[in-house]
Design a protein around this motif. Structure first.
Motif, PDB file in Angstrom:
ATOM      1  N   THR A  27      40.769  43.567  64.095  1.00 29.88           N
ATOM      2  CA  THR A  27      39.351  43.498  64.426  1.00 29.88           C
ATOM      3  C   THR A  27      38.495  43.688  63.179  1.00 29.88           C
ATOM      4  OG1 THR A  27      39.789  44.319  66.646  1.00 29.88           O
ATOM      5  CG2 THR A  27      37.537  44.530  65.849  1.00 29.88           C
ATOM      6  N   ASP A  28      38.832  44.680  62.369  1.00 33.68           N
ATOM      7  CA  ASP A  28      38.077  44.900  61.130  1.00 33.68           C
ATOM      8  C   ASP A  28      38.231  43.732  60.159  1.00 33.68           C
ATOM      9  OD1 ASP A  28      36.948  47.306  61.821  1.00 33.68           O
ATOM     10  OD2 ASP A  28      38.443  48.527  60.799  1.00 33.68           O
ATOM     11  N   ALA A  29      39.442  43.209  60.041  1.00 37.13           N
ATOM     12  CA  ALA A  29      39.667  42.078  59.133  1.00 37.13           C
ATOM     13  C   ALA A  29      38.832  40.879  59.569  1.00 37.13           C
ATOM     14  CB  ALA A  29      41.151  41.721  59.104  1.00 37.13           C
ATOM     15  N   ARG A  30      38.792  40.622  60.858  1.00 36.87           N
ATOM     16  CA  ARG A  30      38.002  39.503  61.377  1.00 36.87           C
ATOM     17  C   ARG A  30      36.515  39.737  61.151  1.00 36.87           C
ATOM     18  NH1 ARG A  30      38.099  38.778  67.589  1.00 36.87           N
ATOM     19  NH2 ARG A  30      36.754  40.539  67.277  1.00 36.87           N
ATOM     20  N   ARG A  31      36.052  40.943  61.410  1.00 40.83           N
ATOM     21  CA  ARG A  31      34.629  41.253  61.205  1.00 40.83           C
ATOM     22  C   ARG A  31      34.233  41.126  59.743  1.00 40.83           C
ATOM     23  NH1 ARG A  31      34.436  46.612  64.906  1.00 40.83           N
ATOM     24  NH2 ARG A  31      34.243  45.560  66.917  1.00 40.83           N
ATOM     25  N   TYR A  32      35.160  41.461  58.852  1.00 38.25           N
ATOM     26  CA  TYR A  32      34.901  41.377  57.410  1.00 38.25           C
ATOM     27  C   TYR A  32      35.168  39.965  56.902  1.00 38.25           C
ATOM     28  CZ  TYR A  32      34.522  43.262  52.685  1.00 38.25           C
ATOM     29  OH  TYR A  32      34.122  43.531  51.407  1.00 38.25           O
ATOM     30  N   ASP A  33      35.481  39.051  57.804  1.00 35.33           N
ATOM     31  CA  ASP A  33      35.721  37.645  57.514  1.00 35.33           C
ATOM     32  C   ASP A  33      36.905  37.449  56.570  1.00 35.33           C
ATOM     33  OD1 ASP A  33      35.060  35.110  58.298  1.00 35.33           O
ATOM     34  OD2 ASP A  33      33.624  34.795  56.672  1.00 35.33           O
ATOM     35  N   TYR A  34      37.880  38.327  56.649  1.00 36.01           N
ATOM     36  CA  TYR A  34      39.118  38.243  55.865  1.00 36.01           C
ATOM     37  C   TYR A  34      38.836  38.147  54.371  1.00 36.01           C
ATOM     38  CZ  TYR A  34      41.129  37.149  60.441  1.00 36.01           C
ATOM     39  OH  TYR A  34      41.508  37.188  61.747  1.00 36.01           O
ATOM     40  N   GLN A  35      37.803  38.800  53.903  1.00 34.05           N
ATOM     41  CA  GLN A  35      37.391  38.685  52.503  1.00 34.05           C
ATOM     42  C   GLN A  35      37.980  39.769  51.602  1.00 34.05           C
ATOM     43  OE1 GLN A  35      35.633  36.020  51.288  1.00 34.05           O
ATOM     44  NE2 GLN A  35      36.031  35.298  53.359  1.00 34.05           N
ATOM     45  N   TYR A  36      39.060  40.415  52.014  1.00 36.79           N
ATOM     46  CA  TYR A  36      39.705  41.396  51.141  1.00 36.79           C
ATOM     47  C   TYR A  36      40.216  40.701  49.884  1.00 36.79           C
ATOM     48  CZ  TYR A  36      40.091  43.892  55.608  1.00 36.79           C
ATOM     49  OH  TYR A  36      39.840  44.472  56.816  1.00 36.79           O
ATOM     50  N   ALA A  37      40.199  41.414  48.778  1.00 39.89           N
ATOM     51  CA  ALA A  37      40.757  40.861  47.550  1.00 39.89           C
ATOM     52  C   ALA A  37      42.260  40.657  47.727  1.00 39.89           C
ATOM     53  CB  ALA A  37      40.488  41.813  46.385  1.00 39.89           C
ATOM     54  N   ASP A  38      42.767  39.527  47.284  1.00 41.95           N
ATOM     55  CA  ASP A  38      44.198  39.195  47.364  1.00 41.95           C
ATOM     56  C   ASP A  38      44.723  39.200  48.796  1.00 41.95           C
ATOM     57  OD1 ASP A  38      44.232  39.090  44.546  1.00 41.95           O
ATOM     58  OD2 ASP A  38      44.589  41.237  44.452  1.00 41.95           O
ATOM     59  N   PHE A  39      43.909  38.807  49.758  1.00 44.17           N
ATOM     60  CA  PHE A  39      44.312  38.762  51.167  1.00 44.17           C
ATOM     61  C   PHE A  39      44.466  37.295  51.547  1.00 44.17           C
ATOM     62  CE2 PHE A  39      43.614  39.281  55.791  1.00 44.17           C
ATOM     63  CZ  PHE A  39      44.475  40.337  56.030  1.00 44.17           C
ATOM     64  N   ASP A  40      45.701  36.822  51.600  1.00 48.40           N
ATOM     65  CA  ASP A  40      45.979  35.419  51.858  1.00 48.40           C
ATOM     66  C   ASP A  40      46.807  35.264  53.118  1.00 48.40           C
ATOM     67  OD1 ASP A  40      44.738  34.598  49.431  1.00 48.40           O
ATOM     68  OD2 ASP A  40      46.546  35.179  48.350  1.00 48.40           O
ATOM     69  N   LEU A  41      46.839  34.051  53.634  1.00 48.83           N
ATOM     70  CA  LEU A  41      47.703  33.755  54.769  1.00 48.83           C
ATOM     71  C   LEU A  41      49.158  33.925  54.356  1.00 48.83           C
ATOM     72  CD1 LEU A  41      46.043  30.519  56.186  1.00 48.83           C
ATOM     73  CD2 LEU A  41      46.248  32.698  57.348  1.00 48.83           C
ATOM     74  N   PRO A  42      50.011  34.327  55.290  1.00 51.76           N
ATOM     75  CA  PRO A  42      51.433  34.431  54.972  1.00 51.76           C
ATOM     76  C   PRO A  42      52.013  33.059  54.614  1.00 51.76           C
ATOM     77  CG  PRO A  42      50.941  35.507  57.056  1.00 51.76           C
ATOM     78  CD  PRO A  42      49.709  34.783  56.639  1.00 51.76           C
TER      79      PRO A  42
END
Length: 81
Positions: A27-42
């Motif tokens: 939920t947090d990742a979605r709310r933050y629009d997946y904008q974490y540094a180095d956060f990529d699809l598997p």
């Protein structure tokens, strides 16, 4: 690290690490629009984009005839468009 170097990005990323496999982490990742540094699809992910919604449970439509057809998991929710 210090308070001067603390960013919202780092807070969300560390919260994701701590709450991994908990629904709140997604939920947090979605709310933050997946904008974490180095956060990529598997690697070899079935979807080409991050999940934006969760499908209705399979048993829901058998118990509730008003359950809508589930759109693609990559389709944004009404508030996320």
């Amino acid at each position: 690290m210090g308070a001067a170097n603390l960013t919202l990005d780092l807070i969300f990323k560390e919260k994701y690490v701590v709450t991994y496999l908990n629904a709140e982490a997604w939920t947090d990742a979605r709310r933050y629009d997946y904008q974490y540094a180095d956060f990529d699809l598997p690697a070899n992910a079935e979807l080409t984009t991050f999940i934006r919604r969760v499908a209705y449970p399979q048993g829901e439509s058998s118990k509730n005839p008003n359950t809508p057809n589930t759109p693609a998991l990559s389709e944004p929710l009404w508030w996320d468009q």
